[in-house]
Design an enzyme around this catalytic site. Structure first.
Site, PDB file in Angstrom:
ATOM      1  CE  LYS A  34     -18.174   1.026  24.679  1.00 14.54           C
ATOM      2  NZ  LYS A  34     -17.139   2.524  23.652  1.00 14.54           N
ATOM      3  CG  ASP A  56     -19.392   4.753  24.502  1.00 15.78           C
ATOM      4  OD1 ASP A  56     -20.776   4.631  23.714  1.00 15.78           O
ATOM      5  OD2 ASP A  56     -18.011   4.875  23.926  1.00 15.78           O
ATOM      6  N   GLY A 100     -16.200   7.612  11.345  1.00 15.15           N
ATOM      7  CA  GLY A 100     -16.836   6.834  12.117  1.00 15.15           C
ATOM      8  C   GLY A 100     -16.941   6.047  13.600  1.00 15.15           C
ATOM      9  CE  LYS A 113     -22.562   1.427  22.865  1.00 13.06           C
ATOM     10  NZ  LYS A 113     -20.766   2.241  22.406  1.00 13.06           N
ATOM     11  CG  PHE A 154     -28.407  -0.555   6.366  1.00 11.95           C
ATOM     12  CD1 PHE A 154     -27.476  -1.204   7.007  1.00 11.95           C
ATOM     13  CD2 PHE A 154     -27.982   0.692   5.041  1.00 11.95           C
ATOM     14  CE1 PHE A 154     -26.898  -2.357   5.698  1.00 11.95           C
ATOM     15  CE2 PHE A 154     -27.019  -0.809   4.435  1.00 11.95           C
ATOM     16  CZ  PHE A 154     -26.322  -1.254   5.085  1.00 11.95           C
ATOM     17  CB  THR A 187     -31.839   1.493  15.687  1.00  8.76           C
ATOM     18  OG1 THR A 187     -31.360   0.779  17.640  1.00  8.76           O
ATOM     19  CG2 THR A 187     -32.470   0.825  15.690  1.00  8.76           C
TER      20      THR A 187
HETATM   21  N1  HSE Z   1     -18.553   5.939  20.299  1.00  9.02           N
HETATM   22  C1  HSE Z   1     -18.509   4.064  20.858  1.00  9.02           C
HETATM   23  C2  HSE Z   1     -16.732   4.943  20.974  1.00  9.02           C
HETATM   24  C3  HSE Z   1     -17.865   3.593  19.177  1.00  9.02           C
HETATM   25  O1  HSE Z   1     -15.941   5.736  20.201  1.00  9.02           O
HETATM   26  O2  HSE Z   1     -15.999   3.562  21.646  1.00  9.02           O
HETATM   27  C4  HSE Z   1     -17.725   2.181  20.549  1.00  9.02           C
HETATM   28  O3  HSE Z   1     -18.102   1.808  20.969  1.00  9.02           O
END
Ligand code: HSE
Length: 345
Positions: free
Chosen positions: A226, A222, A208, A127, A10, A98
Site C-alpha cells: 500500500k 501488505d 476475513g 494490490k 470468488f 484472486t
Molecule cells: N489483509 C489486508 C488487511 C486486507 O488486513 O488490511 C485489506 O487490504
C-alpha cells in the site's frame, strides 16, 4: 447501463460484493441507472461456471457457503479456467479478486492485461498488479478504451485514492503516514485485551481481514504494497517493493504490548512516505510505540487511518475500515459505479 460481469476469484471479497449487489439491485438501478448480470464465476479452488444469459447469484452464494463446487450449478458451461473466462465469455467487465502477490503481481497481472487488451473493463482489489505496473495498466486501459478501477487496494472501501485524485485535486501532496493494515491493527488491539498473538491472528482470518497467506500481513508486506501504491499513484513516484524499508509485528510480544499500555502508549504498524528535497522518496513500514495523545494511537480494531500532507490544507486525515468482506466488496461497487458514470457520459 447494463453490465455483464465475470468474477475471477470468488473468495470473501467477491462474495461480499455479490451480497451488496443482490441487496441493492433496485436502488442501483433506480438511483444510478446501473444494471448488472453476472455471466461467469471462475475460482481456482471452487471451480467455474458460465452462462451467457446470466447466473442466479443467490444460488452461487449458497453453493459456495455449503462448500460445494460451482460445477454443481444446474446449468451453464463448466470448467473454464480464468483466462478462458476472461477471453471467451461475453463478459464486458472483469472483477479480479484472486489472491495477492505484491512481489510478482501474478496471476492477477496477467488476468488484468488480457482483459484490458480485449477492451474489457476491470475492477480489482488486488494490490499486486498496482504495485508492479499501475502506470502501464492505466495506459493499457486507455489505449483499449476500457476502464481499470482499483479504489479498494488501499483501505478497502474507505475512499483514499479517489480522495487524493478528485477531492484533494489542486493540492501538492508531499507525503503520507498511517495505519494501512487491518489484520495487524486488529491483532495488536486484541493483544492489549490479553488475547494471544496466535488466537488474534486466527480470529482476524475468520473475520476475513487477513490475506489468503497471512504472513504478508504480519510481516508488513501488505502494508508495504500500500505504501508503494500510494507513493506511485498519489505522489507520482516509481517505487518497487524493494525500495521500502520494512518490519512487521511478529517480534512484538504480549509483554511489549502490556509495557506500552503501562507507559500510556500503544504499538501500531505505521506506513509512511515523504518526498525529499531532491525529489526522491523515503518510504517505510515499521512498528512504532505511539503516545495515546497521537491520533493514530486511538485507531483500533481493523480500522485504518491515513494522513496526507498537502500544501493548501496541511495534514488531511481519513479514518475508516481497512479490511473485511463487505467493506472491501463495497470498493468494487464504487469502481463499477464510477465506470457506469463515465461510460454514460
Ligand atoms: N489483509 C489486508 C488487511 C486486507 O488486513 O488490511 C485489506 O487490504
Amino acid at each position: 447501463m447494463q453490465f455483464k460481469l465475470a468474477f475471477i476469484g470468488f473468495g470473501v471479497v467477491g462474495q461480499g460484493l455479490t451480497e451488496i449487489l443482490l441487496e441493492k439491485k433496485d436502488m442501483l438501478a433506480e438511483k444510478y441507472n446501473f444494471h448488472w448480470t453476472v455471466v461467469a464465476v471462475s475460482d481456482i479452488m471452487k471451480g467455474s461456471v458460465y452462462d451467457k444469459n446470466g447466473l442466479d447469484m443467490k444460488k452461487i452464494l449458497s453453493l459456495v457457503k455449503e462448500g460445494k463446487k460451482l460445477e454443481e450449478y444446474p446449468t451453464g458451461i463448466k470448467g473454464m479456467n480464468s483466462l478462458a473466462t476472461i477471453k471467451e465469455t461475453n463478459a464486458d467487465t472483469i472483477i479480479e479478486v484472486t489472491f495477492t502477490d505484491v512481489k510478482t503481481g501474478e496471476p492477477a497481472l496477467t488476468h488484468i492485461k488480457v482483459a484490458l487488451s480485449a477492451g474489457k473493463n476491470v475492477v480489482s482489489t488486488n494490490k499486486g498488479p498496482v504495485v508492479k505496473q499501475s502506470v502501464e495498466l492505466l495506459k493499457l486501459a486507455e489505449e483499449n478504451n476500457a476502464h481499470y478501477g482499483f479504489e479498494g487496494v488501499v483501505m478497502a472501501g474507505t475512499p483514499v485514492l479517489n480522495l487524493a485524485k478528485y477531492t484533494l485535486a489542486g493540492n501538492k501532496i508531499t507525503g503520507f503516514k498511517g495505519i494501512l493494515n487491518g489484520t495487524t491493527n486488529y491483532i495488536l488491539t486484541r493483544m492489549e485485551d490479553g488475547m494471544s498473538y496466535d488466537d488474534a491472528l486466527q480470529k482476524a482470518q475468520e473475520l476475513g481481514y487477513a490475506e489468503a497467506d497471512p504472513t504478508g500481513d504480519v510481516e508488513g508486506l501488505d502494508a508495504l504494497g500500500k505504501v508503494v501504491i500510494l507513493s506511485n499513484v498519489v505522489l507520482g513516484k516509481n517505487l518497487g517493493w524493494k525500495d521500502v524499508e520494512r518490519k512487521g509485528i511478529t517480534e512484538i510480544t504480549i509483554d511489549d504490548v502490556k509495557k506500552a499500555k503501562a507507559e500510556g502508549k500503544r504499538w501500531k504498524l505505521i506506513g509512511s512516505a515523504e518526498v525529499q528535497p531532491d525529489g526522491s522518496v523515503k518510504a517505510k513500514v515499521w512498528p512504532e510505540k505511539l503516545p495515546l495523545s497521537d491520533p493514530l494511537a486511538g485507531v483500533c480494531e481493523a480500522i485504518n487511518a491515513l494522513t496526507f500532507n498537502t500544501d493548501e490544507l496541511g495534514p488531511v486525515t481519513i479514518v475508516g475500515p481497512g479490511a473485511g468482506r463487505r467493506e472491501t466488496g463495497f470498493s468494487l461497487l464504487v469502481d463499477l459505479l464510477n465506470i457506469n458514470q463515465e461510460m454514460s457520459g
